[in-house]
Design an enzyme around this catalytic site. Structure first.
Site, PDB file in Angstrom:
ATOM      1  N   GLU A 190      -8.730  -0.222  -9.255  1.00  0.00           N
ATOM      2  CA  GLU A 190      -7.940  -0.145 -10.260  1.00  0.00           C
ATOM      3  C   GLU A 190      -7.298  -1.732 -10.272  1.00  0.00           C
ATOM      4  O   GLU A 190      -7.280  -2.393  -9.187  1.00  0.00           O
ATOM      5  CB  GLU A 190      -6.665   0.642  -9.946  1.00  0.00           C
ATOM      6  N   CYS A 194      -2.885  -7.892 -11.163  1.00  0.00           N
ATOM      7  CA  CYS A 194      -2.813  -7.363  -9.953  1.00  0.00           C
ATOM      8  C   CYS A 194      -4.146  -6.751  -9.630  1.00  0.00           C
ATOM      9  O   CYS A 194      -4.492  -5.811 -10.134  1.00  0.00           O
ATOM     10  CB  CYS A 194      -1.629  -6.495  -9.708  1.00  0.00           C
ATOM     11  N   CYS A 232      -8.444   0.837   1.741  1.00  0.00           N
ATOM     12  CA  CYS A 232      -8.022  -0.162   2.656  1.00  0.00           C
ATOM     13  C   CYS A 232      -7.927   0.375   3.999  1.00  0.00           C
ATOM     14  O   CYS A 232      -7.684   1.677   4.169  1.00  0.00           O
ATOM     15  CB  CYS A 232      -6.503  -0.655   2.037  1.00  0.00           C
ATOM     16  N   CYS A 278      -1.444   1.717   6.488  1.00  0.00           N
ATOM     17  CA  CYS A 278       0.294   1.704   6.560  1.00  0.00           C
ATOM     18  C   CYS A 278       0.512   2.940   5.768  1.00  0.00           C
ATOM     19  O   CYS A 278       0.119   3.365   4.852  1.00  0.00           O
ATOM     20  CB  CYS A 278       0.798   0.520   5.801  1.00  0.00           C
ATOM     21  N   CYS A 338       1.741   3.377   2.012  1.00  0.00           N
ATOM     22  CA  CYS A 338       0.960   2.827   0.926  1.00  0.00           C
ATOM     23  C   CYS A 338      -0.042   3.793   0.418  1.00  0.00           C
ATOM     24  O   CYS A 338      -0.763   4.620   1.559  1.00  0.00           O
ATOM     25  CB  CYS A 338       0.306   1.686   1.555  1.00  0.00           C
ATOM     26  N   GLY A 396      -6.472  -2.775  -1.199  1.00  0.00           N
ATOM     27  CA  GLY A 396      -7.257  -3.641  -0.082  1.00  0.00           C
ATOM     28  C   GLY A 396      -6.356  -4.670   0.467  1.00  0.00           C
ATOM     29  O   GLY A 396      -5.477  -5.062   0.204  1.00  0.00           O
ATOM     30  N   GLU A 397      -7.088  -5.071   1.565  1.00  0.00           N
ATOM     31  CA  GLU A 397      -6.469  -6.341   2.535  1.00  0.00           C
ATOM     32  C   GLU A 397      -7.315  -7.335   2.418  1.00  0.00           C
ATOM     33  O   GLU A 397      -8.539  -7.546   2.908  1.00  0.00           O
ATOM     34  CB  GLU A 397      -6.367  -5.743   3.986  1.00  0.00           C
ATOM     35  N   SER A 454       3.363  -9.210   4.257  1.00  0.00           N
ATOM     36  CA  SER A 454       3.788  -8.013   3.905  1.00  0.00           C
ATOM     37  C   SER A 454       4.539  -7.648   5.490  1.00  0.00           C
ATOM     38  O   SER A 454       3.776  -7.148   6.331  1.00  0.00           O
ATOM     39  CB  SER A 454       3.015  -6.905   3.588  1.00  0.00           C
ATOM     40  N   LEU A 455       5.763  -8.143   5.651  1.00  0.00           N
ATOM     41  CA  LEU A 455       6.350  -7.755   6.965  1.00  0.00           C
ATOM     42  C   LEU A 455       7.347  -6.321   7.157  1.00  0.00           C
ATOM     43  O   LEU A 455       7.018  -5.893   8.142  1.00  0.00           O
ATOM     44  CB  LEU A 455       7.525  -9.048   7.070  1.00  0.00           C
ATOM     45  N   HIS A 456       8.008  -6.303   6.113  1.00  0.00           N
ATOM     46  CA  HIS A 456       8.602  -4.769   6.162  1.00  0.00           C
ATOM     47  C   HIS A 456       9.607  -4.406   7.071  1.00  0.00           C
ATOM     48  O   HIS A 456      10.478  -3.685   6.914  1.00  0.00           O
ATOM     49  CB  HIS A 456       7.398  -3.614   6.028  1.00  0.00           C
ATOM     50  N   CYS A 496       3.621  -1.204  -7.180  1.00  0.00           N
ATOM     51  CA  CYS A 496       3.048  -1.552  -5.672  1.00  0.00           C
ATOM     52  C   CYS A 496       2.864  -0.319  -4.818  1.00  0.00           C
ATOM     53  O   CYS A 496       3.816   0.579  -4.948  1.00  0.00           O
ATOM     54  CB  CYS A 496       4.288  -2.317  -5.189  1.00  0.00           C
TER      55      CYS A 496
HETATM   56  N1  SAH Z   1      -2.995  -5.490   1.773  1.00  0.00           N
HETATM   57  C1  SAH Z   1      -1.931  -6.346   1.431  1.00  0.00           C
HETATM   58  C2  SAH Z   1      -1.998  -6.414   0.008  1.00  0.00           C
HETATM   59  C3  SAH Z   1      -1.964  -5.137  -0.957  1.00  0.00           C
HETATM   60  S1  SAH Z   1      -0.264  -4.179  -1.191  1.00  0.00           S
HETATM   61  C4  SAH Z   1      -0.739  -6.443   1.686  1.00  0.00           C
HETATM   62  O1  SAH Z   1      -0.353  -5.559   2.597  1.00  0.00           O
HETATM   63  O2  SAH Z   1       0.013  -7.255   1.709  1.00  0.00           O
HETATM   64  C5  SAH Z   1       0.738  -5.207  -2.013  1.00  0.00           C
HETATM   65  C6  SAH Z   1       2.236  -4.855  -1.625  1.00  0.00           C
HETATM   66  O3  SAH Z   1       2.680  -3.627  -1.741  1.00  0.00           O
HETATM   67  C7  SAH Z   1       2.128  -5.132   0.072  1.00  0.00           C
HETATM   68  O4  SAH Z   1       3.580  -5.874   0.194  1.00  0.00           O
HETATM   69  C8  SAH Z   1       2.547  -3.815   0.383  1.00  0.00           C
HETATM   70  O5  SAH Z   1       2.976  -3.649   1.518  1.00  0.00           O
HETATM   71  C9  SAH Z   1       3.396  -2.974  -0.718  1.00  0.00           C
HETATM   72  N2  SAH Z   1       3.498  -1.813  -0.859  1.00  0.00           N
HETATM   73  C10 SAH Z   1       2.589  -1.039  -0.295  1.00  0.00           C
HETATM   74  N3  SAH Z   1       2.861   0.521  -0.680  1.00  0.00           N
HETATM   75  C11 SAH Z   1       4.220   0.442  -0.953  1.00  0.00           C
HETATM   76  C12 SAH Z   1       5.000   1.183  -1.557  1.00  0.00           C
HETATM   77  N4  SAH Z   1       4.833   2.554  -1.679  1.00  0.00           N
HETATM   78  N5  SAH Z   1       6.215   0.885  -2.315  1.00  0.00           N
HETATM   79  C13 SAH Z   1       6.422  -0.562  -2.385  1.00  0.00           C
HETATM   80  N6  SAH Z   1       5.630  -1.433  -1.647  1.00  0.00           N
HETATM   81  C14 SAH Z   1       4.548  -1.022  -1.236  1.00  0.00           C
END
Ligand code: SAH
Length: 368
Positions: free
Chosen positions: A108, A121, A128, A132, A135, A183-184, A240-242, A359
Site C-alpha cells: 500500500e 508515504c 515487516c 512492533c 503496528c 516495512g523497515e 521510531s523511539l516510542h 500511521c
Molecule cells: N519501520 C519504520 C517505518 C514504518 S512505520 C519505522 O518503524 O520507523 C512509520 C511510523 O508509524 C513509525 O514511527 C511507526 O512506529 C509508527 N506507527 C506504527 N504503528 C502505529 C500505530 N498503530 N499508531 C501510530 N503510529 C504507528
C-alpha cells in the site's frame, strides 16, 4: 537470536521481479541500451519519459521508433504495480492505493495533499519483520523485500497522480516522500538507497525531489543508520523511539533488545554531525503505556542537548489491540513537558484514519 537475524537476511522473492529502469544506475541503463543494439542516447529518452513525464507506456512515445517500443517496454518498463483498489477520505485529499506486485504480493501507498505540500508515504517491504506489537504491518510478519523498481514506481505513480490533477485542487507537484509505509527501510538497505537516488537525482535521470524532502524512518537499526550516515546525503532521518527507557522499548520495539536507546541516539547524533540535518524522533502516544509525565521528563532530559525534533503520533489502534491513544490532557501535558526542556515538538495529524491509511495501519495482506 532469530528476530535479529531476520534484519539483515536478504529476503528474495520466489521469482525475481523483472528488471526495471529504476533498478539500474545511469551507467547501467546506458550499457543495457547498448547491449540491446540501441544507441546510448535512447537511455536518456527512456529516463525522460519515466522520470519527467511519469509515462510508463512506451507505446505512446513518439520519439522512439514504433518497432523499437516493445523491446524498450520489455527490458526497461515491465509493469511492476497493478492497481487493485483505491480508497479516499478528506474529500479526496488523502488517498490509499493498494498494489499487486508481479508475484501476487500486495503493498500500500498513501498520498496526502496539504495546503503547502503533497506527500507520498511509500512501502519498502511487503509486511515487516520488526514485530512492533502496536503496528498493523508488524502483525503479519515479513513477506519480502521490494526491489528499487517496485519502490520507485510507487513514487512515480504518486507524481503522475499529482501532475495530472487527480487530487482535488488541480495539478500539483509531488513534494515529499516518506518511507513510513509498510516495512523497515534499513532492513532493505540497497533497494531503498537505489530508490532514494532515483527520487533525488535531478531530472531527467531521476525525479528531482529535494533530498531534504525525503524521510527515511527506522526502528533504530544502528548499522543501517551508520551506513546511511556514510552516504552523506541531505535526507531526513526519523527514528521510531516510542519511549525513552529500554525496559519498555524492549517490548514496544523488539529490536531494542539488540540496539539500546543510547546506542540508537548516538548513531543518530553522528548522522547530524555528518549531514547537519536535525533528525526526527517518532513517538506514538499510547494511553497509560508510554505517556506518563515521568517518561516525558526522561525524554526531555535525553533530547535537550541533541538536534532532534519530536513527532508525537496519537496511536492508531489496530484491530483487536488492547491499546488506544492517549487522553487529550495527557497529550497536552507531554507536549508541555518537552517544551520545558526546549525540545521542539509537534503532534502529527491523523490523516487517513477512516481508510486505514494512517500511521501503522497499513496491512494489505490481511484485507485482500
Ligand atoms: N519501520 C519504520 C517505518 C514504518 S512505520 C519505522 O518503524 O520507523 C512509520 C511510523 O508509524 C513509525 O514511527 C511507526 O512506529 C509508527 N506507527 C506504527 N504503528 C502505529 C500505530 N498503530 N499508531 C501510530 N503510529 C504507528
Amino acid at each position: 537470536m532469530s528476530e535479529i537475524k531476520l534484519v539483515f537476511d536478504e529476503i528474495k522473492p520466489k521469482k525475481k521481479a523483472p528488471e526495471h529502469l529504476a533498478d539500474l544506475t545511469i551507467a547501467e541503463r546506458r550499457a543495457k541500451v547498448e547491449s540491446l543494439g540501441l544507441p546510448a542516447f535512447r537511455a536518456n529518452q527512456i529516463a525522460t519519459h519515466y522520470f519527467t513525464h511519469y509515462n510508463e507506456e512506451p507505446n505512446s512515445w513518439s520519439d522512439i521508433p514504433a518497432a523499437m517500443r516493445p523491446l524498450v517496454a520489455e527490458h526497461f518498463l515491465p509493469k511492476l504495480l497493478t492497481p487493485i483498489r483505491q480508497v479516499e477520505c478528506d474529500k479526496g485529499k488523502t488517498r490509499k492505493d493498494l498494489w499487486r506486485l508481479h508475484d501476487g504480493v500486495l503493498v500500500e501507498t498513501v498520498l496526502m495533499r496539504y495546503k503547502d505540500r503533497t506527500t507520498v508515504c511509500i512501502s519498502s517491504q511487503a509486511g515487516c519483520g520488526m514485530n512492533c506489537p502496536f503496528c498493523a504491518t508488524g502483525q503479519a510478519g515479513l513477506t519480502r523485500n521490494l526491489t528499487a523498481g517496485e519502490i520507485t514506481s510507487q513514487v512515480v505513480a504518486a507524481a503522475r497522480a499529482c501532475a495530472s490533477g487527480e487530487l482535488p485542487g488541480g495539478p500539483t507537484r509531488l513534494s515529499n516522500v516518506v518511507f513510513m509505509g509498510m516495512g523497515e527501510p534499513l532492513a532493505n538497505y540497497n533497494a531503498v538507497m537505489k530508490s532514494v537516488r532515483n527520487i533525488i537525482t535531478p531530472q531527467p535521470d531521476g525525479l528531482g525531489i529535494g533530498a531534504r524532502s525525503v524521510t527515511v524512518s527506522t526502528v533504530g537499526l544502528v548499522p543501517g543508520i551508520e551506513k546511511l550516515t556514510s552516504e552523506d546525503l541531505q535526507i531526513t532521518l526519523a527514528v521510531s523511539l516510542h519511549t525513552p527507557d529500554d525496559e519498555l522499548r524492549d517490548t514496544l520495539v523488539p529490536v531494542n533488545s539488540r540496539w539500546k536507546v543510547k546506542e540508537v541516539l548516538s548513531a543518530a547524533d553522528k548522522y547530524v554531525a555528518m549531514t547537519g540535518r536535525r533528525y526526527s524522533i517518532e513517538y506514538a502516544l499510547i494511553r497509560d503505556i508510554n505517556d506518563q509525565k515521568w517518561r516525558a521528563d526522561l525524554l526531555g532530559r535525553l533530547l535537550k542537548n541533541r538536534h532532534a525534533h519530536v513527532n508525537l503520533i496519537p496511536l492508531n489502534p489496530t484491530p483487536g489491540s488492547k491499546w488506544t491513544a492517549s487522553r487529550k490532557e495527557d497529550e497536552i501535558a507531554f507536549v508541555k513537558t518537552l517544551e520545558k526542556y526546549g525540545v521542539p515538538v509537534t503532534v502529527r495529524d491523523t490523516r487517513g484514519r477512516e481508510i486505514d491509511g494512517a500511521c501503522g495501519q497499513l496491512a494489505a495482506a490481511n484485507k485482500a
